[in-house]
Design an enzyme around this catalytic site. Structure first.
Site, PDB file in Angstrom:
ATOM      1  CD  GLU A 324      -2.510   1.136   2.778  1.00  0.00           C
ATOM      2  OE1 GLU A 324      -3.643   1.636   2.868  1.00  0.00           O
ATOM      3  OE2 GLU A 324      -1.910   0.629   3.757  1.00  0.00           O
ATOM      4  CE  LYS A 384      -8.281   0.155   3.693  1.00  0.00           C
ATOM      5  NZ  LYS A 384      -7.286   0.931   4.482  1.00  0.00           N
ATOM      6  CB  CYS A 438      -3.959  -1.493   5.296  1.00  0.00           C
ATOM      7  SG  CYS A 438      -3.122  -0.779   6.739  1.00  0.00           S
TER       8      CYS A 438
END
Length: 591
Positions: A324, A384, A438
């Protein structure tokens, strides 16, 4: 010269033996004096003493739970912690408000110790405020458990109440905060194979049931001699036998599942994978102030990987995973960034999964992974889905900016929609990669959705540079290990600054990087299309457990439970705790 008999004391003489005996006798006398003080103390003094003891023990139990999590990984302390919490809520039959206090103090002891990385660069206020908010959920647990544990087989309701409250805090508010779920403390423990059947809620409940049942058996054993009548003693024995069965249920089930979990490491299909950790030029919130330097670091390490491939030291990968924020320069809008990524992909002869930011026409960015295939450029994209509150966006911005000057540093990201998988062209065919970026790895639905959509392998791009050298990165790595076992998939963790890792389907890491150092990880990982029971059942076990906990709470409240007056205990039956209706300890608990 040896003294005459009776004129002195030397080692081994009767005089010294008398002194030793006198010293030894002081201990029981001291306990007798303490018991006399307790007996003669006023009810108010007893209440204050009990309140203080329970408060200290609750805080210690919370700290014990913290020690079960990375980097210590003392998994067994989670069992000890919840066993102690069960004992505090069971002994003396405390009222609901006492249960709430015990739960709140336990929560503070746990979350204050677990979450200091929240405030490492923004000060203690957000850290302590979040810890207090999460401790409030544990206060709710204390109320639920205190009341439902009046029902037969109290460890069962203790465990279901634990699953209920973990489920609530993992979903509400702002999407929830699943960090610190008990299941994530078990990646080095023998209960981990249960993840493939029960998922995270089930493993958390199993740990709670294990600890509570063990303490219940101890309580029953100590009260057996005090039981009046053969019938009551028989009930106690049956209850203790049931407690032993409940305590051993989770460990025995995990042992039975272990071979199947390990077998998932062997698959008919596999792919050579490489992950690149380029590192960042600086720690903290301003890590991306030199965005070009972050991109250059990852390009440089990828070129090093290409040299290793050309030298025959590393096998040609099917694809390369970047983390990321590897390129916070939008390569769709910046030709120079696009040219660097293209050159790196061509050098390794494989597509690169690039973590980047894409600015939409409305000015809002997305946290994006692009599949960049050499000169073909981006051929697939994942945005995301679950964005992080107070980081990628700020709920109630006018309200929270009053409390912290860092509030306006939160982003204004747009959540993604669509598929959770990427189709990546590889040397031996396409690979379907499930993405959980994440923060998403903490949520059950993220990895489950990817596997349901056909993911053969899971990929967790992450950036932990904003949390410095704290425990955060190791706690997050444990979640990735848990997801591997839960869904029977190998997992690639690619981090900008560490820890990056390649994880087998049984949760073991085949390679792992150090923190804040450039690194290249390469290995052959299995690809799988089979699904575990946990994947197939989805969220239903948690929903059923939460429903049962709510029903039990309503039943307990209906059984003449009162919040403002002393609880009227249910007489023991069907394995209930045979404590007297109004023990002296309970009668003194007015806190």
């Amino acid at each position: 010269m040896t003294p005459a008999s009776g004129t002195g004391a030397v080692p081994g003489t009767d005089a010294n033996a008398d002194r030793t005996a006198g010293t030894t006798q002081n201990s029981p006398r001291r306990w007798d004096r303490l018991a006399d003080r307790w007996t003669t103390a006023s009810p108010a003094a007893r209440r204050r003493t009990l309140w203080a003891v329970r408060t200290v023990l609750a805080a210690l139990a919370g700290l014990a739970m913290f020690s079960a999590f990375p980097p210590r990984n003392w998994w067994f302390m989670a069992v000890v912690s919840l066993g102690l919490l069960y004992g505090l809520l069971a002994e003396g039959r405390p009222r609901a408000r006492s249960g709430a206090w015990i739960g709140f103090v336990y929560g503070l002891g746990f979350f204050v110790a677990l979450l200091p990385w929240i405030g490492v660069y923004v000060g203690p206020l957000p850290w302590l405020a979040l810890a207090a908010a999460l401790a409030a959920y544990l206060a709710l647990f204390g109320v639920c458990a205190t009341l439902t544990m009046r029902l037969p087989v109290p460890p069962l309701w203790f465990a279901l109440s634990w699953v209920l409250v973990e489920g609530l805090r993992s979903s509400f508010p702002f999407g929830g905060f699943p960090w610190g779920r008990t299941a994530f403390s078990q990646v080095d423990g023998p209960l981990l194979p249960l993840a493939s059947v029960l998922g995270a809620p089930g493993v958390s409940g199993a740990v709670a049931l294990f600890g509570a049942s063990a303490v219940w058996v101890i309580q029953l054993a100590t009260r057996r001699e005090a039981a009046v009548g053969m019938g009551t003693r028989s009930t106690v024995v049956r209850s203790a036998a049931l407690g032993v069965v409940l305590a051993l249920l989770a460990p025995i089930s995990a042992i039975a599942l272990l071979p199947d979990t390990v077998d998932r490491n062997v698959s008919g299909a596999s792919a050579q994978i490489a992950a690149v950790q380029g590192n960042v030029p600086r720690l903290g919130l301003q890590f991306n102030a030199q965005r070009r330097a972050v991109l250059d670091n990852h390009v440089r390490e990828t070129m090093t990987l290409a040299d290793e491939i050309n030298a025959g030291h590393i096998e040609q990968p099917s694809f390369v995973a970047w983390p990321e924020n590897a390129s916070d320069i939008d390569p769709l809008a910046n030709p120079d960034a696009a040219a660097e990524i293209t050159a790196a992909s061509d050098a390794v002869g494989a597509p690169i999964l690039v973590g980047t930011l894409i600015v939409e026409p409305d000015g809002r960015p997305t946290n994006t992974v692009l599949v960049w295939d050499g000169s073909r450029g981006p051929i697939a994209r994942y945005d995301k889905h679950i964005i992080q509150p107070f980081g990628e966006y700020l709920p109630w911005r006018p309200f929270f900016r009053v409390f912290s000057s860092y509030a306006d540093m939160a982003g204004n990201f747009r959540p993604g929609t669509g598929s959770s998988v990427l189709t990546v062209p590889g040397r031996s065919g396409d690979v379907t990669v499930g993405v959980t970026t994440c923060w998403e790895v903490a949520f059950d639905r993220a990895a489950r959705d990817a596997v349901d959509q056909g993911a053969q392998i899971l990929y967790v791009p992450t950036n932990n540079a904003t949390f410095g050298r704290t425990n955060m990165t190791y706690q997050q790595l444990a979640m990735s290990q848990f997801r591997a076992v839960e869904h029977g998939r190998a997992v690639i963790v690619a981090a900008t600054s560490g820890v990056s890792a390649l994880i087998e389907p049984d949760g073991t890491t085949t390679s792992e990087s150090d923190i804040f150092t450039p690194a290249i990880l390469a290995d052959r990982l299995p690809l799988s299309s089979a699904t575990t029971i946990a994947t197939r059942l989805g969220a239903w076990p948690e929903r059923i457990a939460m429903l049962l906990a709510v029903v039990a709470l309503l039943v307990a409240v209906a059984m003449r439970t009162r919040f403002t007056q002393r609880f009227t205990a249910v007489r023991p039956h069907q394995g209930a705790d045979p404590a007297p209706e109004k023990s002296e300890e309970y009668a003194g608990d007015e806190q």
